[in-house]
Scaffold this active site. Structure first.
Site, PDB file in Angstrom:
ATOM      1  N   GLU A   4      59.791 -23.998 -22.604  1.00 34.77           N
ATOM      2  CA  GLU A   4      58.700 -24.819 -21.849  1.00 34.77           C
ATOM      3  C   GLU A   4      58.811 -26.273 -22.178  1.00 34.77           C
ATOM      4  O   GLU A   4      58.834 -26.624 -23.173  1.00 34.77           O
ATOM      5  CB  GLU A   4      57.290 -24.436 -22.389  1.00 34.77           C
ATOM      6  CG  GLU A   4      56.052 -24.585 -21.450  1.00 34.77           C
ATOM      7  CD  GLU A   4      55.541 -25.828 -22.013  1.00 34.77           C
ATOM      8  OE1 GLU A   4      55.924 -26.993 -21.434  1.00 34.77           O
ATOM      9  OE2 GLU A   4      54.386 -25.953 -22.586  1.00 34.77           O
ATOM     10  N   THR A  30      66.653 -30.897 -25.494  1.00 35.01           N
ATOM     11  CA  THR A  30      66.812 -30.023 -26.314  1.00 35.01           C
ATOM     12  C   THR A  30      66.715 -28.596 -25.815  1.00 35.01           C
ATOM     13  O   THR A  30      67.595 -27.770 -26.221  1.00 35.01           O
ATOM     14  CB  THR A  30      65.718 -30.136 -27.535  1.00 35.01           C
ATOM     15  OG1 THR A  30      65.761 -31.542 -27.972  1.00 35.01           O
ATOM     16  CG2 THR A  30      65.957 -29.288 -28.507  1.00 35.01           C
ATOM     17  N   GLY A  31      66.089 -28.546 -24.860  1.00 34.85           N
ATOM     18  CA  GLY A  31      66.188 -27.069 -24.003  1.00 34.85           C
ATOM     19  C   GLY A  31      67.196 -26.805 -23.419  1.00 34.85           C
ATOM     20  O   GLY A  31      67.743 -25.607 -23.623  1.00 34.85           O
ATOM     21  N   GLU A  40      59.699 -30.885 -37.461  1.00 37.49           N
ATOM     22  CA  GLU A  40      59.583 -31.485 -38.944  1.00 37.49           C
ATOM     23  C   GLU A  40      58.492 -32.518 -39.177  1.00 37.49           C
ATOM     24  O   GLU A  40      58.169 -32.876 -40.306  1.00 37.49           O
ATOM     25  CB  GLU A  40      60.968 -32.272 -39.131  1.00 37.49           C
ATOM     26  CG  GLU A  40      60.919 -33.570 -38.338  1.00 37.49           C
ATOM     27  CD  GLU A  40      62.291 -34.158 -37.996  1.00 37.49           C
ATOM     28  OE1 GLU A  40      62.715 -35.167 -38.872  1.00 37.49           O
ATOM     29  OE2 GLU A  40      62.916 -33.557 -37.094  1.00 37.49           O
ATOM     30  N   GLU A  51      59.583 -38.826 -18.422  1.00 34.78           N
ATOM     31  CA  GLU A  51      58.390 -38.584 -19.335  1.00 34.78           C
ATOM     32  C   GLU A  51      58.447 -39.497 -20.328  1.00 34.78           C
ATOM     33  O   GLU A  51      59.281 -39.899 -21.024  1.00 34.78           O
ATOM     34  CB  GLU A  51      58.758 -37.161 -19.848  1.00 34.78           C
ATOM     35  CG  GLU A  51      57.403 -36.489 -20.675  1.00 34.78           C
ATOM     36  CD  GLU A  51      57.581 -35.093 -21.180  1.00 34.78           C
ATOM     37  OE1 GLU A  51      58.773 -34.653 -21.900  1.00 34.78           O
ATOM     38  OE2 GLU A  51      56.809 -34.141 -20.996  1.00 34.78           O
ATOM     39  N   GLY A  86      59.366 -28.096 -26.010  1.00 32.65           N
ATOM     40  CA  GLY A  86      59.797 -29.326 -26.323  1.00 32.65           C
ATOM     41  C   GLY A  86      60.487 -30.120 -25.002  1.00 32.65           C
ATOM     42  O   GLY A  86      60.189 -30.063 -24.136  1.00 32.65           O
TER      43      GLY A  86
HETATM   44  P1  NDP Z   1      62.376 -32.027 -29.364  1.00 34.81           P
HETATM   45  O1  NDP Z   1      62.571 -31.355 -27.971  1.00 34.81           O
HETATM   46  O2  NDP Z   1      63.647 -32.587 -29.840  1.00 34.81           O
HETATM   47  O3  NDP Z   1      61.723 -31.213 -30.462  1.00 34.81           O
HETATM   48  C1  NDP Z   1      60.985 -30.072 -30.297  1.00 34.81           C
HETATM   49  C2  NDP Z   1      61.378 -28.908 -31.273  1.00 34.81           C
HETATM   50  O4  NDP Z   1      62.766 -28.539 -30.999  1.00 34.81           O
HETATM   51  C3  NDP Z   1      61.103 -29.816 -32.721  1.00 34.81           C
HETATM   52  O5  NDP Z   1      60.921 -28.355 -33.571  1.00 34.81           O
HETATM   53  C4  NDP Z   1      62.599 -30.121 -33.006  1.00 34.81           C
HETATM   54  O6  NDP Z   1      63.001 -30.086 -34.325  1.00 34.81           O
HETATM   55  C5  NDP Z   1      63.384 -28.914 -32.514  1.00 34.81           C
HETATM   56  N1  NDP Z   1      64.848 -29.232 -32.122  1.00 34.81           N
HETATM   57  C6  NDP Z   1      65.484 -30.573 -31.952  1.00 34.81           C
HETATM   58  N2  NDP Z   1      66.750 -30.235 -31.597  1.00 34.81           N
HETATM   59  C7  NDP Z   1      67.037 -29.105 -31.978  1.00 34.81           C
HETATM   60  C8  NDP Z   1      68.165 -28.093 -31.675  1.00 34.81           C
HETATM   61  N3  NDP Z   1      69.391 -28.775 -31.652  1.00 34.81           N
HETATM   62  N4  NDP Z   1      68.133 -27.074 -31.947  1.00 34.81           N
HETATM   63  C9  NDP Z   1      66.740 -26.289 -32.097  1.00 34.81           C
HETATM   64  N5  NDP Z   1      65.753 -27.154 -32.473  1.00 34.81           N
HETATM   65  C10 NDP Z   1      65.791 -28.350 -32.011  1.00 34.81           C
HETATM   66  O7  NDP Z   1      61.434 -33.340 -28.952  1.00 34.81           O
HETATM   67  P2  NDP Z   1      61.101 -34.601 -29.756  1.00 34.81           P
HETATM   68  O8  NDP Z   1      60.276 -34.435 -30.874  1.00 34.81           O
HETATM   69  O9  NDP Z   1      62.547 -35.160 -30.272  1.00 34.81           O
HETATM   70  O10 NDP Z   1      60.466 -35.745 -28.658  1.00 34.81           O
HETATM   71  C11 NDP Z   1      61.082 -36.147 -27.807  1.00 34.81           C
HETATM   72  C12 NDP Z   1      60.677 -36.223 -26.248  1.00 34.81           C
HETATM   73  O11 NDP Z   1      60.468 -34.823 -25.886  1.00 34.81           O
HETATM   74  C13 NDP Z   1      59.156 -36.481 -26.210  1.00 34.81           C
HETATM   75  O12 NDP Z   1      59.252 -38.023 -26.373  1.00 34.81           O
HETATM   76  C14 NDP Z   1      58.723 -35.990 -24.988  1.00 34.81           C
HETATM   77  O13 NDP Z   1      59.041 -36.670 -23.941  1.00 34.81           O
HETATM   78  C15 NDP Z   1      59.339 -34.614 -25.113  1.00 34.81           C
HETATM   79  N6  NDP Z   1      58.426 -33.729 -25.606  1.00 34.81           N
HETATM   80  C16 NDP Z   1      58.074 -32.750 -24.951  1.00 34.81           C
HETATM   81  C17 NDP Z   1      57.010 -31.901 -25.414  1.00 34.81           C
HETATM   82  C18 NDP Z   1      56.600 -30.841 -24.412  1.00 34.81           C
HETATM   83  O14 NDP Z   1      55.596 -29.978 -24.945  1.00 34.81           O
HETATM   84  N7  NDP Z   1      57.131 -30.535 -23.311  1.00 34.81           N
HETATM   85  C19 NDP Z   1      56.748 -31.733 -26.881  1.00 34.81           C
HETATM   86  C20 NDP Z   1      57.667 -32.721 -27.563  1.00 34.81           C
HETATM   87  C21 NDP Z   1      58.304 -33.711 -26.963  1.00 34.81           C
HETATM   88  P3  NDP Z   1      62.670 -31.465 -35.307  1.00 34.81           P
HETATM   89  O15 NDP Z   1      61.749 -32.264 -34.475  1.00 34.81           O
HETATM   90  O16 NDP Z   1      61.807 -30.807 -36.308  1.00 34.81           O
HETATM   91  O17 NDP Z   1      63.892 -32.162 -35.279  1.00 34.81           O
END
Ligand code: NDP
Length: 493
Positions: free
Chosen positions: A253, A235-236, A181, A387, A231
């Site tokens: 991932e 959430t994973g 988002e 992290e 992500g």
């Molecule tokens: P999230 O894992 O929550 O978000 C990643 C994606 O998943 C976004 O598109 C998000 O949507 C989506 N998402 C969130 N909740 C759900 C759900 N219940 N079902 C399906 N999709 C979902 O990461 P955040 O943005 O909240 O970041 C939090 C922490 O995650 C960071 O501080 C970092 O530590 C880690 N992170 C790791 C990443 C990586 O590449 N390994 C990348 C990003 C974050 P939306 O954000 O639109 O709500």
């Protein structure tokens, strides 16, 4: 302000409920766009479109691979043609420096070309099988999985979209894609490019909105055959458990706390430069960030002094001005990073440089954090275990190779790791012992479309990129042909 729309079944449409949300420029807090704020109902519609396109007419999956490849090359051409616009958008909603965004755009175009090339060469195999059942011919063929849900984070908006869309589409799947988002703008342009390239309606669908509201159904729906996600680990875990209902394939991932091991015989200056890239590139918002520097005790002081000198010299600012480091993606993420910094101080780590918000000039309006180095870190500190996803690095020391390996693996994560040494045999020995999916020797963070990317342990499973990345989105069918109908082989008495 015009609302950026969802793309469902070949058409642009507002969220069904009519809701929209602001997209913020983290460099100054200004609203730069409004986008559809979708709910599960929009996602349901997108899944239905993808399902009908795949299981109904099946135009995309039935299309001859060379023709599919041609369309993917057209997508790459479209990305190149709109490169400046795409780079600017990733820069605007993510905050990253312009030249890094430009690099992402080049990589994205190359990724579509790479997968177009891969499907242009024959796949599958022919097997020599025993004649126990009579003369038989056996072969295997690769087929798409079906409807794939793709969910990506905000750190590499265009590139993460591409790492999933390019192989999923190359394999012949129909997809529903939900970007973060926070950073949805380049995805909208990418879907304009997919549309212009001539993909059949329903093949690629875009739903804009939050994870819980618009993303979750991609994991839950029984009409989705695979969900892939990049992500956070939390959430994973939610996605993996929501996906069990129809036993859909899951690719994850996730996060990391990756070790960057530096031995005393390494080229010190080179190790410092790569360590900088390892932890400050993209504001440290990189899943593979080398956020734990493990350094041989005898060179620690010299290394840390030079690292701090280089970190303090970094320019920070609006990504469009192409500084060394741009803005953190959101106020929430900046607050999370600053809280990590405070906890590290409280837990006794020694702050060497940075350690605070950056508020010079115009940056006061945005979300910036100075590049931060902590020394004297211990294994029990949150900074060493969790992290941060920001420009913060924890330095720890070791005395022996065995100690370095034990420290490197002392984490629930297993995404990446690096080793710096001039002893080639040692480099390979250490790499073999690191429990991580992506490793580097005398460099940190280079990534290639040709080579598989993904984690061990709680950094997830499945692979992006490379041949493995294509195979993630394929299933293999075995075909056995009886060359002499009626013959039953050993079964016939
Ligand atoms: P999230 O894992 O929550 O978000 C990643 C994606 O998943 C976004 O598109 C998000 O949507 C989506 N998402 C969130 N909740 C759900 C759900 N219940 N079902 C399906 N999709 C979902 O990461 P955040 O943005 O909240 O970041 C939090 C922490 O995650 C960071 O501080 C970092 O530590 C880690 N992170 C790791 C990443 C990586 O590449 N390994 C990348 C990003 C974050 P939306 O954000 O639109 O709500």
């Amino acid at each position: 302000m015009e609302i950026r729309k969802n793309y469902i079944n070949g058409e642009w449409q507002l969220a069904l409920g009519g809701a929209s949300r602001d997209v913020i420029n983290p460099a100054n807090g200004e609203v730069i766009a409004r986008v559809a704020d979708s709910t599960a109902e929009d996602t349901r519609q997108a899944i239905a479109a993808a399902h009908a396109a795949f299981y109904g007419k099946g135009e995309w999956r039935r299309m001859a691979a060379p023709r599919r490849a041609e369309l993917l090359h057209r997508v790459a051409d479209g990305i190149k043609a709109r490169a400046d616009e795409l780079a600017r958008l990733d820069c605007l909603d993510n905050g990253k420096p312009l030249r890094e965004a430009r690099g992402d755009v080049d990589d994205a175009a190359a990724c579509f070309r790479y997968y177009a090339g891969l499907i242009s060469v024959p796949q599958g195999g022919v097997y020599e099988v025993s004649d126990a059942f009579g003369p038989m011919h056996a072969y295997s063929m690769h087929e798409p999985i079906g409807v794939c849900g793709l969910i990506t984070p905000w750190n590499y908006p265009l590139l993460m979209a591409t790492w999933k869309l390019a192989p999923a589409l190359a394999a012949g799947n129909c997809v529903v894609f939900k970007p973060s988002e926070l950073t949805p703008l380049s995805a909208v342009v990418l879907f304009e490019i997919l549309h212009a390239a001539g993909l059949p309606a329903g093949t690629a669908n875009l739903v804009l909105g939050t994870g819980p509201a618009a993303g979750q159904l991609l994991a839950e729906s029984h009409d989705v055959d695979m969900v892939t996600f990049t992500g956070s680990t939390r959430t994973g875990q939610l996605i993996a458990s929501a996906a069990v209902g129809n036993l859909k394939k899951v690719g994850l991932e996730l996060g990391g706390k990756s070790p960057n091991i530096i031995f005393a015989d390494a080229d010190l200056e080179g190790a410092v430069e790569w360590a900088m890239i390892g932890v400050f590139f993209n504001q440290g918002e990189v899943c593979s960030a080398g956020s734990r520097i493990l350094i041989e005790e005898s060179i620690k002081d010299a290394f840390v002094a030079r690292l701090a000198e280089r970190a303090n010299a970094m320019t920070i600012g609006n990504g469009l001005d192409d500084p060394d480091m741009g803005a953190i993606v959101s106020q929430g993420q900046m607050d999370k990073i600053l809280a990590h910094i405070e906890r590290a101080k409280q837990q006794g780590a020694r702050l060497v440089c940075g350690g605070e918000r950056y508020t010079e000039g115009e940056c006061a309006r945005g979300y910036f954090v100075r590049p931060t180095v902590f020394d004297n870190c211990r294994r029990d500190m949150d900074l060493v275990r969790e992290e941060v996803f920001g420009p913060v690095v924890a330095v720890q020391t070791f005395r022996t190779e065995a100690e370095a390996i034990a420290m490197a693996n002392d984490t629930p994560y297993g995404l990446a790791g690096g080793v710096f040494t001039s002893d080639g045999a040692r480099a390979l020995r250490v790499i073999r012992e690191i429990r991580a999916g992506v490793t580097w020797v005398n460099c940190y963070n280079p990534t290639f479309n040709e080579a598989p990317w993904g984690g061990y342990k709680m950094s997830g499973y499945g692979r992006d990129l490379g041949v493995n990345g294509l195979q993630e989105y394929q299933q293999v069918k075995q075909v056995n042909i009886n060359l002499q109908p009626g013959v039953l082989g050993w079964y016939q008495h």
